[in-house]
Design a protein around this motif. Structure first.
Motif, PDB file in Angstrom:
ATOM      1  N   ASN A 131     -42.142 -58.126 116.280  1.00 55.82           N
ATOM      2  CA  ASN A 131     -42.492 -59.020 115.241  1.00 55.82           C
ATOM      3  C   ASN A 131     -41.852 -58.298 113.934  1.00 55.82           C
ATOM      4  O   ASN A 131     -41.794 -57.041 114.003  1.00 55.82           O
ATOM      5  CB  ASN A 131     -44.005 -58.643 114.993  1.00 55.82           C
ATOM      6  CG  ASN A 131     -44.499 -59.232 113.476  1.00 55.82           C
ATOM      7  OD1 ASN A 131     -43.991 -59.869 112.716  1.00 55.82           O
ATOM      8  ND2 ASN A 131     -45.872 -58.684 113.293  1.00 55.82           N
ATOM      9  N   LEU A 147     -62.130 -59.570 113.740  1.00 58.09           N
ATOM     10  CA  LEU A 147     -61.318 -58.392 114.210  1.00 58.09           C
ATOM     11  C   LEU A 147     -61.666 -57.909 115.634  1.00 58.09           C
ATOM     12  O   LEU A 147     -62.653 -57.766 115.863  1.00 58.09           O
ATOM     13  CB  LEU A 147     -61.056 -57.366 113.114  1.00 58.09           C
ATOM     14  CG  LEU A 147     -60.294 -57.814 111.622  1.00 58.09           C
ATOM     15  CD1 LEU A 147     -60.947 -56.815 110.786  1.00 58.09           C
ATOM     16  CD2 LEU A 147     -58.857 -57.670 112.089  1.00 58.09           C
ATOM     17  N   GLY A 148     -60.672 -57.511 116.557  1.00 57.76           N
ATOM     18  CA  GLY A 148     -60.974 -56.850 117.478  1.00 57.76           C
ATOM     19  C   GLY A 148     -59.805 -56.430 118.424  1.00 57.76           C
ATOM     20  O   GLY A 148     -58.543 -56.664 118.003  1.00 57.76           O
ATOM     21  N   ILE A 182     -55.011 -48.710 119.325  1.00 55.00           N
ATOM     22  CA  ILE A 182     -53.617 -48.104 119.210  1.00 55.00           C
ATOM     23  C   ILE A 182     -53.724 -46.804 118.869  1.00 55.00           C
ATOM     24  O   ILE A 182     -53.439 -45.993 119.804  1.00 55.00           O
ATOM     25  CB  ILE A 182     -52.663 -48.875 118.418  1.00 55.00           C
ATOM     26  CG1 ILE A 182     -52.290 -50.083 119.055  1.00 55.00           C
ATOM     27  CG2 ILE A 182     -51.421 -48.026 118.147  1.00 55.00           C
ATOM     28  CD1 ILE A 182     -51.462 -50.993 118.097  1.00 55.00           C
ATOM     29  N   ASP A 195     -47.945 -53.038 124.249  1.00 60.38           N
ATOM     30  CA  ASP A 195     -48.605 -54.090 123.468  1.00 60.38           C
ATOM     31  C   ASP A 195     -48.398 -55.361 123.388  1.00 60.38           C
ATOM     32  O   ASP A 195     -47.341 -56.040 123.247  1.00 60.38           O
ATOM     33  CB  ASP A 195     -48.389 -53.526 121.836  1.00 60.38           C
ATOM     34  CG  ASP A 195     -49.092 -54.436 120.650  1.00 60.38           C
ATOM     35  OD1 ASP A 195     -49.586 -55.338 121.007  1.00 60.38           O
ATOM     36  OD2 ASP A 195     -49.383 -53.952 119.643  1.00 60.38           O
ATOM     37  N   LYS A 245     -55.707 -61.744 116.923  1.00 60.77           N
ATOM     38  CA  LYS A 245     -54.600 -62.648 117.008  1.00 60.77           C
ATOM     39  C   LYS A 245     -54.957 -63.803 117.795  1.00 60.77           C
ATOM     40  O   LYS A 245     -55.861 -64.506 117.826  1.00 60.77           O
ATOM     41  CB  LYS A 245     -53.433 -62.025 117.449  1.00 60.77           C
ATOM     42  CG  LYS A 245     -53.207 -60.718 116.439  1.00 60.77           C
ATOM     43  CD  LYS A 245     -52.786 -61.120 115.204  1.00 60.77           C
ATOM     44  CE  LYS A 245     -52.754 -59.698 114.129  1.00 60.77           C
ATOM     45  NZ  LYS A 245     -51.771 -58.591 114.476  1.00 60.77           N
ATOM     46  N   THR A 269     -60.546 -52.970 116.115  1.00 62.11           N
ATOM     47  CA  THR A 269     -59.582 -53.587 115.528  1.00 62.11           C
ATOM     48  C   THR A 269     -58.428 -53.184 116.641  1.00 62.11           C
ATOM     49  O   THR A 269     -58.506 -52.298 117.177  1.00 62.11           O
ATOM     50  CB  THR A 269     -58.993 -53.257 114.072  1.00 62.11           C
ATOM     51  OG1 THR A 269     -58.563 -51.926 114.132  1.00 62.11           O
ATOM     52  CG2 THR A 269     -59.952 -53.524 113.016  1.00 62.11           C
ATOM     53  N   GLY A 270     -57.168 -54.113 116.520  1.00 59.32           N
ATOM     54  CA  GLY A 270     -56.078 -53.515 117.546  1.00 59.32           C
ATOM     55  C   GLY A 270     -55.618 -52.417 116.980  1.00 59.32           C
ATOM     56  O   GLY A 270     -55.187 -51.358 117.797  1.00 59.32           O
ATOM     57  N   MET A 271     -55.489 -51.950 115.566  1.00 61.90           N
ATOM     58  CA  MET A 271     -55.178 -50.607 115.326  1.00 61.90           C
ATOM     59  C   MET A 271     -56.140 -49.670 115.647  1.00 61.90           C
ATOM     60  O   MET A 271     -55.676 -48.433 116.166  1.00 61.90           O
ATOM     61  CB  MET A 271     -55.021 -50.439 113.861  1.00 61.90           C
ATOM     62  CG  MET A 271     -53.836 -51.320 113.187  1.00 61.90           C
ATOM     63  SD  MET A 271     -52.325 -51.149 114.019  1.00 61.90           S
ATOM     64  CE  MET A 271     -51.776 -49.438 113.991  1.00 61.90           C
ATOM     65  N   THR A 286     -49.926 -58.050 122.320  1.00 60.36           N
ATOM     66  CA  THR A 286     -50.525 -59.039 121.388  1.00 60.36           C
ATOM     67  C   THR A 286     -49.661 -60.378 121.108  1.00 60.36           C
ATOM     68  O   THR A 286     -50.354 -61.403 121.029  1.00 60.36           O
ATOM     69  CB  THR A 286     -50.668 -58.441 119.851  1.00 60.36           C
ATOM     70  OG1 THR A 286     -51.229 -57.114 120.235  1.00 60.36           O
ATOM     71  CG2 THR A 286     -51.279 -59.252 118.912  1.00 60.36           C
ATOM     72  N   LEU A 287     -48.263 -60.552 120.974  1.00 63.49           N
ATOM     73  CA  LEU A 287     -47.542 -61.266 120.529  1.00 63.49           C
ATOM     74  C   LEU A 287     -47.572 -62.479 121.740  1.00 63.49           C
ATOM     75  O   LEU A 287     -47.160 -63.540 121.799  1.00 63.49           O
ATOM     76  CB  LEU A 287     -46.045 -61.264 120.219  1.00 63.49           C
ATOM     77  CG  LEU A 287     -45.868 -60.803 118.842  1.00 63.49           C
ATOM     78  CD1 LEU A 287     -45.893 -62.115 118.038  1.00 63.49           C
ATOM     79  CD2 LEU A 287     -46.970 -59.955 118.214  1.00 63.49           C
ATOM     80  N   LEU A 337     -51.418 -63.611 112.269  1.00 70.99           N
ATOM     81  CA  LEU A 337     -50.754 -64.701 113.242  1.00 70.99           C
ATOM     82  C   LEU A 337     -51.782 -65.005 114.329  1.00 70.99           C
ATOM     83  O   LEU A 337     -52.645 -64.300 114.986  1.00 70.99           O
ATOM     84  CB  LEU A 337     -49.414 -64.022 113.786  1.00 70.99           C
ATOM     85  CG  LEU A 337     -49.735 -62.519 114.473  1.00 70.99           C
ATOM     86  CD1 LEU A 337     -49.503 -62.690 116.130  1.00 70.99           C
ATOM     87  CD2 LEU A 337     -48.150 -61.635 114.022  1.00 70.99           C
ATOM     88  N   PHE A 364     -44.481 -53.542 115.340  1.00 66.00           N
ATOM     89  CA  PHE A 364     -45.593 -54.069 114.307  1.00 66.00           C
ATOM     90  C   PHE A 364     -45.588 -52.794 113.251  1.00 66.00           C
ATOM     91  O   PHE A 364     -45.515 -51.691 113.506  1.00 66.00           O
ATOM     92  CB  PHE A 364     -46.948 -54.096 114.941  1.00 66.00           C
ATOM     93  CG  PHE A 364     -47.985 -54.492 114.107  1.00 66.00           C
ATOM     94  CD1 PHE A 364     -47.979 -55.574 113.283  1.00 66.00           C
ATOM     95  CD2 PHE A 364     -49.219 -53.698 113.845  1.00 66.00           C
ATOM     96  CE1 PHE A 364     -49.137 -56.224 112.591  1.00 66.00           C
ATOM     97  CE2 PHE A 364     -50.357 -53.960 113.050  1.00 66.00           C
ATOM     98  CZ  PHE A 364     -50.211 -55.449 112.415  1.00 66.00           C
ATOM     99  N   GLU A 420     -43.550 -53.193 122.482  1.00 66.29           N
ATOM    100  CA  GLU A 420     -43.960 -54.355 122.260  1.00 66.29           C
ATOM    101  C   GLU A 420     -43.511 -55.597 123.109  1.00 66.29           C
ATOM    102  O   GLU A 420     -42.068 -55.306 123.333  1.00 66.29           O
ATOM    103  CB  GLU A 420     -44.105 -54.847 120.889  1.00 66.29           C
ATOM    104  CG  GLU A 420     -45.256 -54.116 119.895  1.00 66.29           C
ATOM    105  CD  GLU A 420     -45.193 -54.418 118.533  1.00 66.29           C
ATOM    106  OE1 GLU A 420     -44.732 -55.284 118.027  1.00 66.29           O
ATOM    107  OE2 GLU A 420     -45.656 -53.584 117.533  1.00 66.29           O
TER     108      GLU A 420
HETATM  109  C1  LIG Z   1     -51.755 -57.307 114.438  1.00 63.62           C
HETATM  110  C2  LIG Z   1     -51.385 -56.705 115.532  1.00 63.62           C
HETATM  111  C3  LIG Z   1     -51.819 -55.184 115.597  1.00 63.62           C
HETATM  112  C4  LIG Z   1     -53.029 -54.647 115.066  1.00 63.62           C
HETATM  113  O1  LIG Z   1     -54.106 -55.411 114.983  1.00 63.62           O
HETATM  114  P1  LIG Z   1     -55.378 -55.524 114.288  1.00 63.62           P
HETATM  115  O2  LIG Z   1     -56.360 -56.154 115.114  1.00 63.62           O
HETATM  116  O3  LIG Z   1     -54.847 -56.212 113.022  1.00 63.62           O
HETATM  117  O4  LIG Z   1     -55.776 -54.311 113.872  1.00 63.62           O
HETATM  118  C5  LIG Z   1     -51.062 -54.179 116.746  1.00 63.62           C
HETATM  119  N1  LIG Z   1     -49.890 -54.673 117.201  1.00 63.62           N
HETATM  120  C6  LIG Z   1     -49.354 -55.802 117.062  1.00 63.62           C
HETATM  121  C7  LIG Z   1     -48.070 -56.367 117.841  1.00 63.62           C
HETATM  122  C8  LIG Z   1     -50.156 -56.852 116.019  1.00 63.62           C
HETATM  123  O5  LIG Z   1     -49.483 -58.146 115.890  1.00 63.62           O
END
Ligand SMILES: *Cc1c(COP(=O)(O)O)cnc(C)c1O
Length: 411
Positions: free
Chosen positions: A156, A215-216, A89, A181, A206, A84-86, A183-184, A355, A110, A152
């Motif tokens: 968010n 998930l990843g 992190i 990060d 995402k 997962t993303g977490m 992600t967005l 998202l 986040f 980030e």
């Molecule tokens: C969703 C998200 C995460 C965590 O990702 P998961 O795959 O849900 O664990 C981390 N950082 C940001 C900015 C996110 O939106």
């Protein structure tokens, strides 16, 4: 042979790296153990003298394919994928920091990342949260024991954009690990390497996967950070190319000790999903901009949070750095309209967290994802009690705008 364009590279990189049995899509390897006919080969894999797989917690061929793809997208020397993303992190913090270290982080984060900082405090890792829209605030928070800055790209849910380039320069001057990060924005809208990022973290759940079916997470090392001067690299990992020391330690300590591994099945889904990232994000960002403009002019909307609006405090920064303004739109309705009742009037919008999905998802922020955080922390993060967050999907623009129009009209 090499290609320049984002999507051309994305859909052809597997093939160029060599395919198994002519498979156009990289195969899914479900085996957990990897066996060798000669015992010496197994020994050599364990000792790092031979490239190969031993156990799926640390690597599989399917994960390698995805890692190569992510490394290419992030213009990085190497990438690692996680469950997962977490997991990505958490692993970065736990493998690169020790008790007595200090991190400076953006206050606009986040929610789960904010939460992990509370956990780190219990392990003796100090965190200072600052308004990182100015790099001065980051500089002032730096201490002798500061090791890392974490931010980030688009925050968010209130869409603040930190001083990505200014913080990059600061980290370079001070020898700090700069973790972005992404992600967005994803690698399609923004290259963190261009502002000096050391490590790029992406929740693949995402925009990269995009379909809400796997998930990843990933960590990429841009190769810019000088790990040979970083005190927290264990003796055993201080050999070979110093560019690889950080990511090797994250892999060895992280995946081996904490085990946040991605499954090969999920890696395959994310890999296939990623192929259409540019196409999806083009539509999502265009939809988001159109919706943000419509909401901004609507008498029943008090405030819109979207970097694409000229009134956004960091609009210029977003225009300078990002290809488009992202697909997250938040807004406040005028007093007297209940956000929960408003959302019940929409037809296309799905009441859900998450998202980057192909479908438009929305939720009342203070009552859901930021509920546990409490009023005071919400206010410090710029989150109003009536805020609605929307993750904009790929629906046809007209349908999307009409749905919001009719829900507003009857509110
Ligand atoms: C969703 C998200 C995460 C965590 O990702 P998961 O795959 O849900 O664990 C981390 N950082 C940001 C900015 C996110 O939106």
């Amino acid at each position: 042979m090499s290609f320049k364009g984002f999507t051309t590279q994305l859909v052809h990189c597997d093939r160029l790296a060599g395919v198994e049995e002519g498979a156009v899509h990289a195969p899914i390897h479900n085996s957990v153990p990897y066996g060798y006919a000669a015992t010496q080969d197994l020994v050599d894999v364990f000792q790092g003298k031979q490239v190969g797989h031993a156990y799926a917690r640390q690597s599989t061929p399917t994960l390698d394919y995805l890692q190569r793809k992510i490394a290419m997208l992030d213009e990085s020397v190497a990438s690692l994928v996680f469950g997962t993303g977490m997991a990505a992190i958490g692993t970065v913090f736990l493998t690169l920091l020790k008790a007595g270290d200090h991190i400076v982080a953006s206050r606009f984060l986040f929610g789960n990342t904010s939460s992990i900082f509370g956990t780190l405090k219990g392990y003796g890792i100090e965190v200072t949260l600052v308004d990182a829209t100015s790099s001065d605030a980051v500089e002032q928070a730096c201490q002798a024991n500061t090791k890392m800055v974490f931010i980030e790209t688009i925050a968010n849910p209130a869409t603040q954009i930190v001083d990505l380039a200014g913080i990059g320069k600061l980290c370079e001057q001070r020898g700090l690990v700069y973790v972005v990060d992404n992600t967005l924005t994803s690698s399609y809208l923004f290259q963190p390497k261009s502002v000096g990022a050391s490590l790029i973290i992406t929740s693949l759940s995402k925009y990269v996967g995009g379909h809400g079916n796997a998930l990843g997470g990933s960590v990429s090392d841009t190769g810019l950070f000088n790990w040979s001067a970083y005190p927290n690299i264990f003796e055993g990992y201080r050999s070979g190319d110093p560019k690889m020391w950080g990511i090797n330690q994250i892999k060895k300590k992280g995946l081996r000790d904490f085990g946040g591994a991605l499954s090969s099945q999920a890696a395959h889904l994310l890999s296939v999903g990623a192929e259409t990232m540019a196409l999806r994000m083009e539509r999502q960002c265009a939809n988001a901009l159109a919706l943000a403009k419509m909401l901004d002019e609507h008498p029943k909307v008090a405030k819109v949070y979207y970097p694409g609006l000229a009134s956004h405090p960091q609009h210029q920064r977003a225009s300078d750095l990002f290809k488009h303004y992202g697909a997250l739109v938040s807004f406040d309705l005028v007093d007297g309209i209940n956000s929960t009742e408003f959302l019940d009037k929409t037809n296309i919008v799905i009441n859900a967290t998450h998202l980057g999905d192909n479908r438009t998802l929305a939720l009342p922020v203070a009552q859901t994802i930021y509920f546990e955080m409490g009023l005071e922390a919400r206010q410090a993060s710029g989150i109003s009690e009536t805020m609605i967050r929307c993750s904009i999907g790929i629906e046809d623009t007209e349908d999307l705008l009409n749905d919001f129009e009719q829900a507003l009209a009857s509110s």
